[in-house]
Design an enzyme around this catalytic site. Structure first.
Site, PDB file in Angstrom:
ATOM      1  N   ARG A 212       0.817  -1.218   0.000  1.00 23.77           N
ATOM      2  CA  ARG A 212       0.000   0.000   0.000  1.00 23.77           C
ATOM      3  C   ARG A 212       0.850   1.267   0.000  1.00 23.77           C
ATOM      4  O   ARG A 212       0.492   2.282  -0.617  1.00 23.77           O
ATOM      5  CB  ARG A 212      -0.904  -0.014   1.247  1.00 23.77           C
ATOM      6  CG  ARG A 212      -1.839   1.179   1.386  1.00 23.77           C
ATOM      7  CD  ARG A 212      -2.328   1.291   2.808  1.00 23.77           C
ATOM      8  NE  ARG A 212      -1.210   1.515   3.736  1.00 23.77           N
ATOM      9  CZ  ARG A 212      -1.277   1.327   5.041  1.00 23.77           C
ATOM     10  NH1 ARG A 212      -2.382   0.881   5.598  1.00 23.77           N
ATOM     11  NH2 ARG A 212      -0.217   1.565   5.815  1.00 23.77           N
ATOM     12  N   ARG A 225      12.885   4.754   0.389  1.00 21.68           N
ATOM     13  CA  ARG A 225      12.886   3.478   1.117  1.00 21.68           C
ATOM     14  C   ARG A 225      12.313   2.426   0.168  1.00 21.68           C
ATOM     15  O   ARG A 225      11.202   2.574  -0.340  1.00 21.68           O
ATOM     16  CB  ARG A 225      12.039   3.578   2.387  1.00 21.68           C
ATOM     17  CG  ARG A 225      12.613   4.543   3.398  1.00 21.68           C
ATOM     18  CD  ARG A 225      11.802   4.530   4.682  1.00 21.68           C
ATOM     19  NE  ARG A 225      10.454   5.038   4.463  1.00 21.68           N
ATOM     20  CZ  ARG A 225       9.510   5.037   5.398  1.00 21.68           C
ATOM     21  NH1 ARG A 225       9.751   4.519   6.580  1.00 21.68           N
ATOM     22  NH2 ARG A 225       8.316   5.523   5.146  1.00 21.68           N
ATOM     23  N   PHE A 285      -8.580  -8.039  19.133  1.00 28.07           N
ATOM     24  CA  PHE A 285      -7.335  -7.295  18.927  1.00 28.07           C
ATOM     25  C   PHE A 285      -6.540  -7.856  17.757  1.00 28.07           C
ATOM     26  O   PHE A 285      -5.954  -7.106  16.969  1.00 28.07           O
ATOM     27  CB  PHE A 285      -6.505  -7.347  20.216  1.00 28.07           C
ATOM     28  CG  PHE A 285      -5.121  -6.799  20.070  1.00 28.07           C
ATOM     29  CD1 PHE A 285      -4.908  -5.442  19.958  1.00 28.07           C
ATOM     30  CD2 PHE A 285      -4.018  -7.645  20.035  1.00 28.07           C
ATOM     31  CE1 PHE A 285      -3.625  -4.926  19.808  1.00 28.07           C
ATOM     32  CE2 PHE A 285      -2.743  -7.137  19.889  1.00 28.07           C
ATOM     33  CZ  PHE A 285      -2.537  -5.776  19.776  1.00 28.07           C
TER      34      PHE A 285
END
Length: 420
Positions: A212, A225, A285
């Protein structure tokens, strides 16, 4: 704050968006009074984005440990990400970071915005870390040491092969999966998951982020990067940065689809990891970010916009994922629907089409074989909404009430819509 066009197109998003915003306000009230813990939880809301609320739902001891674990690794990542720091300065810091967390006076100025605040006032994190139970401290120290060593290794090494790619993702994310498994086990709430499937949980999230964030990473100042492995991108371009240019759009999309196909190999491990969890809060979570990842891959696949700007799930759908992910049936349903969405975008002319479909069929079969698909009501694949005057009026009234309510609230420490 509220995108009216998106609400009219997806009116079913409004309720979970309001519910999520109210939950964010409630989380604000739960920030501890002690200065070091207040700093940590306030910072967590600023840097951990949409699943900060899920972290808040964990029981106190585990919640504190996960909060500190996240902030320590976010600080470590901030050092790694800051391309303005010379390698001869950066590498020793990365390798020694696991010792710095025991020093309540240590800090290092780097990063930008909220990350700079985290680094400038890192002593608050260290003070909180020193209050954790010894089992939690040992797990955090061990993972921080291993991650710092791995990050230092890749400061001086390019991601050339797919094996390099997997190794890099292991250091920066797979180890997070291992660390969380250790924390869950130390809490007494879960069995210790194997390193292999714990690693896959991290790799699936990290590979999604790397896919992404292509444009953001390649445009990084002062130095790009580059995390996409040369073994993949060199089949489509002479230089990785060439993929962002319009004349290379076809090759860029083929490369993108190759990367997505690679990420899908981790799904089976992720589903098995989540299936073994017993504690509902730990399950949520873990499950919510995984659903967000498969949803993001479905949006990114075959999408040239990855090379032009930001591609992410709409806020309302993110809110629905957070609101409705409660059981493994919900996970199977979401993975099934997003995999179907992705499969519908596969072009047979794509050089990796057969492999992509094979990987997707494995995911679809796992979801079908679970027997859970009939137990959920899909909120991902839906028919076009039908409006009448009453519905439209109701939407406008609810939005007006929401805007009035939120404008009266203090803006501090709230999870921003921009982070969803």
């Amino acid at each position: 704050m509220v995108n009216l066009g998106a609400i009219l197109k997806h009116p079913e998003d409004l309720y979970p968006m309001v519910k999520l915003k109210l939950a964010a306000r409630q989380a604000e009230k739960q920030i501890p009074a002690e200065p070091h813990w207040a700093f940590c939880y306030s910072m967590l809301h600023k840097v951990s984005r949409s699943f900060a609320l899920v972290i808040q739902q964990l029981d106190t001891d585990l919640r504190d440990a996960v909060c500190i674990f996240y902030l320590v690794l976010r600080a470590l990542d901030t050092v790694e990400d800051d391309t303005s720091i010379a390698s001869e300065v950066k590498v020793p810091i990365l390798k020694a970071f696991h010792r710095h967390i025991y020093n309540s006076e240590w800090h290092f100025s780097c990063g930008t915005k909220e990350y700079k605040v985290l680094m400038d006032e890192f002593h608050h994190v260290s003070v909180a870390f020193l209050e954790l139970g010894k089992g939690y401290q040992e797990a955090i120290e061990n993972i921080t040491m291993r991650m710092g060593e791995g990050m230092a290794k890749f400061i001086c090494k390019e991601v050339e092969t797919v094996d390099d790619y997997d190794e890099y993702c292991h250091y920066v994310a797979g180890l997070v999966g291992l660390g969380l498994s250790k924390l869950f086990h130390a809490s007494g709430k879960e069995d210790l998951a194997s390193d292999s499937i714990s690693n896959s949980m991290g790799l699936f999230l990290q590979k999604t982020n790397i896919i992404r964030d292509y444009l953001e990473d390649i445009n990084e100042i002062p130095k790009s990067r580059m995390f996409w492995p040369r073994e993949i991108w060199s089949k489509y371009a002479n230089k990785l940065e060439d993929l962002k240019y319009e004349e290379n759009s076809v090759k860029a999309v083929h490369c993108l689809n190759d990367m997505v196909t690679n990420a899908l190999i981790h799904v089976e491990d992720c589903l098995n990891y989540m299936l073994a969890l017993r504690d509902p809060a730990i399950f949520r979570f873990c499950a919510i970010p995984q659903i967000m990842a498969i949803g993001t891959l479905a949006l990114c696949y075959n999408n040239i916009q990855v090379f032009r700007g930001v591609v992410k799930m709409r806020r309302g759908l993110t809110a629905k994922v957070i609101d409705r992910t409660k059981t493994m049936s919900d996970v199977y349903g979401a993975f099934y629907d997003f995999s179907l969405m992705l499969k519908s975008k596969v072009d047979d002319a794509d050089p990796n089409a057969r492999k992509t479909k094979a990987n997707l069929e494995k995911v679809l079969k796992l979801c079908r074989d679970s027997g859970a698909l009939g137990q959920r009501n899909s909120y991902i694949i839906q028919r076009k909404p039908q409006y009448n005057a009453t519905m439209i009026a109701a939407i406008f009234i609810i939005i007006a009430i929401l805007l009035a309510f939120l404008s009266a609230a203090r803006p501090t420490r709230l999870i921003s819509w921009e982070n969803l």
